[in-house]
Design an enzyme around this catalytic site. Structure first.
Site, PDB file in Angstrom:
ATOM      1  N   ARG A  27       0.812  -1.208   0.000  1.00  0.00           N
ATOM      2  CA  ARG A  27       0.000   0.000   0.000  1.00  0.00           C
ATOM      3  C   ARG A  27       0.855   1.271   0.000  1.00  0.00           C
ATOM      4  O   ARG A  27       0.333   2.385  -0.139  1.00  0.00           O
ATOM      5  CB  ARG A  27      -0.910   0.035   1.227  1.00  0.00           C
ATOM      6  CG  ARG A  27      -1.904  -1.101   1.275  1.00  0.00           C
ATOM      7  CD  ARG A  27      -2.777  -0.999   2.509  1.00  0.00           C
ATOM      8  NE  ARG A  27      -3.544   0.231   2.515  1.00  0.00           N
ATOM      9  CZ  ARG A  27      -4.703   0.403   1.916  1.00  0.00           C
ATOM     10  NH1 ARG A  27      -5.251  -0.594   1.244  1.00  0.00           N
ATOM     11  NH2 ARG A  27      -5.333   1.551   1.968  1.00  0.00           N
ATOM     12  N   GLY A  98      -5.254   8.532   3.775  1.00  0.00           N
ATOM     13  CA  GLY A  98      -6.284   9.313   3.092  1.00  0.00           C
ATOM     14  C   GLY A  98      -5.810  10.734   2.843  1.00  0.00           C
ATOM     15  O   GLY A  98      -4.607  11.006   2.858  1.00  0.00           O
TER      16      GLY A  98
END
Ligand code: M6R
Length: 596
Positions: A27, A98
Site C-alpha cells: 500500500r 487518506g
C-alpha cells in the site's frame, strides 16, 4: 494510499506492529513509523522501507501501539513527514491513510492558536486539532475533530494519558478490526491481521472504534453504539494481499472509482497552481510514453475543447529529437511512475528550451516530480500490475481538472461552465462503478474472443486514443496481436486485413462521430468481421448491427473515455485470463522503464 495498523493486548506491541505492517507494504513504502505507549509515548520513524525503520528503531516495551507505512500525497517522503505525527505535548500520536481536504484552513487556524507544526503533511493538522479539543477524553476529542475534518481518512490515535485504548475512525478509506483473545488488532487491510486472527469486523464510513485489550466498541459520530457481527475470513495470505481478487490488475481496476475520487478531492481551488498557468505560453504540448501517452492524446482534445488552447501530444522518446519551436509551449509530462527515462529526458529538454514544465505523476518525490517546475499528483495509490489501469483514469481526471483550471485562468472558460464541468467530473466514479458491475458479462464475452490471433480496435475523435489504449492493454497482457485505427483510416489500408477471423472492437458512444462510426462498422461487417461494440446505455439500435455490445453509462461526450476504457481494461483482463497469461507480470515488460 498508506497502510495503518494498531494493537492492544498482552504481548509486546512493537514486533507485532512491524510484522503486520510489512504485510501492507504493497500500500506504500516511502517511509514508515511506529508509536508505542509505555512510560509516555515513544515515536520512531524513518524514510524508506519498513526494513530501514527496523534497522534504526528500538524494540521499546509496551503492549499498545500504532504503526504506519506511507505513500506520500502531501509533502515528499522524509523522516519528518513520516507518520505517526504527534501533538505539541508529545502525549498524542496519530496515523492516517487518506487526504484531509480542508487541511490548509485548519493548519492556518491552529497555527494562529499557537500550535507548532513539524511536517508538511495534511495529517499533522488532525493531531493538533484533536489536541486542541482534548480535555481528558480521547474518544470525545476525536469525535469532535471529525465534525471539522473533510476528506477521506482512516485514523488511529493514541494518548499517553489513556494508555489502554486506540481510537480509530473511518471515512472513505479502509479499516478493519481483528478480534483475538485478550488482544485486538486494527489494520487498513486483512493481510496485516491474518497471522493473528481470521475473525474481523469491517469498520464503515462515519464510524469510530475504540480498541482495547479485551473490548472493541463501535459508535457513530454522534456516539450512538453500533452492533456488528464478526466475519470469518477464509482467504490465504496471498489472496488477502490482492483483496480477494485473482490478480492485482483486477483489484486495481476495481479501485478506479476511488482513484478518480481521490484525484479530484480538494482540487477545485489550488491558488498557487492557478497563477502558474496564467501566462508565458501560447500552446500546450503533452508528452509521455505508453498508456500515459494515450492519456496525453485524450488530453489534447480535452484541453482544446475546454480551455480553447492549441495542444499537441507527443511521444517522449520522439520529443527529444524534435526541433525546438520558436514559441515555447507549456509542456505537460505525464507518467505513472515519474521515473520513465524518456519522459524524464523530455522534461529536461523542455526545461533546457526554457518552457514551463508541469508533471502529472502518481509517485510523489519521483524524479519527474522533482524536475518539472510544478506537479499535480494523481492519487491512485500504488499500482502493482504492470498494465496501467487505475493510474490511467486518474491521469484523465487530472487532465480534465487542468483543462478547467487553464480555461478559467486564461478566461476562455466561464465560471458557470466550469462549475457544470466540475459536476460532470464528480459523477465519473459512479459511471465507472456501473461498468465494473458488468464484469461478469464482460468475462463471458471474453471467452468468445480469446481465441482470436488478431484484433482491431477502431474509434474516432476521443474514441481513437481509447481504442489505442484498449489495443495496448490487450496486446501487453494477453499477447494477442491488437492494433488500433482511427476508424476513418480503415479504408486507406487496414481494411485489407479484415475478415471473419479478425474481430473488431468498435467504440461507438453517442457523440458527433456516431453516424460515421456506424458506417465503419458496416464496412467491417460486410467483410465478415465479428464486431464487439462499446456503446452508450439505451442505444438499442447498435445491438441490432453488431455481434455484441458492452453498454456504458451515458456521460457527456468529453468524459466518455473514462467509462469506455474501464470496459476495455476488463475485456483485456478476461481475455488474458482465459488464455492463462501471467497478467500482473507480462513477459518482457517492467512496471517502470528507466532505460531509453
Ligand atoms: O510510468 P509511466 O506512466 O511513465 O510509464 C509509461 C509506460 O511505460 C506505461 O504506461 C506502459 O505503457 C504500461 N505498462 C502500459 O500498461
Amino acid at each position: 494510499m498508506c497502510g495503518i495498523v494498531g494493537y492492544a493486548g498482552y504481548r509486546q506491541a512493537y514486533p507485532i506492529l512491524l510484522e503486520s505492517l510489512k504485510r501492507l507494504e504493497y500500500r506504500g513504502y516511502d517511509s514508515a513509523g511506529v508509536a508505542i505507549v509505555g512510560s509516555g509515548i515513544t515515536v520512531q520513524k524513518d524514510k524508506g522501507y519498513i526494513s530501514q525503520l527496523e534497522e534504526t528503531a528500538e524494540a521499546v516495551p509496551g503492549t499498545l501501539g500504532i504503526a504506519h507505512t506511507r505513500w506520500a500525497t502531501h509533502g515528499p517522503p522524509s523522516k519528518e513527514n513520516a507518520h505517526p505525527h504527534i501533538d505539541c505535548t508529545g502525549d498524542l500520536a496519530l496515523i492516517h491513510n487518506g487526504i484531509i481536504e480542508n487541511h490548509q484552513p485548519l493548519r492556518d487556524r491552529l497555527k494562529g492558536e499557537g500550535h507548532v507544526f513539524r511536517s508538511e503533511t495534511d495529517t499533522e493538522v488532525a493531531a493538533h486539532l484533536i489536541e486542541s479539543l482534548y480535555h481528558g477524553d480521547l474518544e470525545g476529542a476525536v469525535r469532535e475533530a471529525l465534525h471539522e475534518i473533510r476528506g477521506s481518512y482512516a485514523f488511529a490515535v493514541i494518548h499517553s494519558k489513556e494508555p489502554d485504548k486506540v481510537v480509530a475512525a473511518r471515512n472513505e478509506s479502509p479499516l478493519v478490526v481483528g478480534l483475538g483473545t485478550d488482544e485486538n488488532f486494527l489494520a487498513s487491510d486483512i493481510p496485516a491481521l491474518l497471522k493473528h486472527t481470521n475473525r474481523v469486523l469491517y469498520v464503515m464510513d462515519g464510524e469510530i472504534v475504540v480498541l482495547g485489550r479485551d473490548s472493541v466498541r463501535i459508535t457513530d459520530y454522534e456516539g450512538k453504539p453500533i452492533a456488528r457481527e464478526p466475519q470469518r475470513i477464509t482467504w490465504t495470505l496471498e489472496d488477502a494481499e490482492k483483496g480477494g481478487f485473482e490478480h492485482f490488475m483486477l483489484k486495481e481496476i476495481f479501485e478506479e472509482p476511488q482513484a478518480i475520487h481521490d484525484t479530484l478531492l480538494g482540487r477545485v481551488a489550488e491558488p498557487e497552481l492557478n497563477s502558474f498557468f496564467r501566462e508565458g505560453y501560447t500552446g500546450v504540448k503533452l508528452v509521455a510514453c505508453g498508456t500515459s501517452y494515450h492519456a496525453a492524446l485524450v488530453g489534447k482534445y480535452v484541453l482544446e475543447e475546454i480551455a480553447r488552447i492549441p495542444t499537441t501530444a507527443e511521444l517522449a522518446s520522439e520529443y527529444r529529437y524534435s526541433k525546438a519551436p520558436a514559441d515555447r509551449p507549456l509542456v505537460i509530462l505525464l507518467s505513472q511512475s515519474g521515473e520513465t527515462a524518456d519522459t524524464l529526458g523530455a522534461c529536461r529538454e523542455a526545461n533546457r528550451r526554457g518552457c514551463k514544465t508541469f508533471a502529472i505523476a502518481n509517485v510523489i518525490g519521483s524524479s519527474l516530480s522533482r524536475e518539472a517546475q510544478r506537479t499535480m499528483l494523481t492519487r491512485a495509490g500504488i499500482e502493482i500490475g504492470v498494465a496501467a489501469t487505475k493510474t490511467f483514469v486518474a491521469q484523465l481526471a487530472a487532465l480534465y481538472l487542468l483543462a478547467i483550471r487553464i480555461g478559467l485562468e486564461r478566461a476562455t472558460l466561464g465560471v458557470e461552465e466550469a462549475n457544470r464541468l466540475n459536476e460532470d467530473l464528480r459523477r465519473l466514479p459512479r459511471a465507472v462503478q456501473a461498468v465494473l458491475n458488468q464484469a461478469p458479462y464482460i468475462e463471458g464475452l471474453a471467452q468468445e474472443y480469446a481465441k482470436a490471433r488478431d484484433v482491431f480496435f477502431i474509434g474516432r475523435h476521443l474514441g481513437y486514443p481509447i481504442a489505442m489504449e484498449g489495443a495496448l492493454k490487450l496486446k501487453e497482457i494477453s499477447y494477442v496481436h491488437a492494433e488500433a485505427y482511427a476508424a476513418g483510416e480503415l479504408k486507406h489500408g487496414p481494411l485489407a486485413l479484415v475478415g471473419s477471423d479478425t474481430p473488431v472492437v468498435a467504440i461507438v458512444t453517442r457523440d458527433h462521430t456516431y453516424d460515421k462510426m456506424l458506417s465503419n462498422i458496416r464496412e467491417v461487417d460486410a467483410r465478415g468481421a465479428p464486431v464487439l461494440a462499446i456503446g452508450t446505455e439505451g442505444d438499442k439500435d447498435l445491438g441490432k448491427i453488431v455481434d455484441n455490445v458492452i453498454y456504458v453509462p451515458a456521460v457527456p461526450p468529453l468524459f466518455a473515455p473514462v467509462p469506455v476504457v474501464v470496459a476495455l481494461q476488463l475485456f483485456a483482463y478476461h481475455v488474458a485470463r482465459v488464455r492463462g497469461c501471467a497478467i500482473d507480470k507480462p513477459r518482457n515488460l517492467a512496471k517502470s522503464v528507466t532505460v531509453e
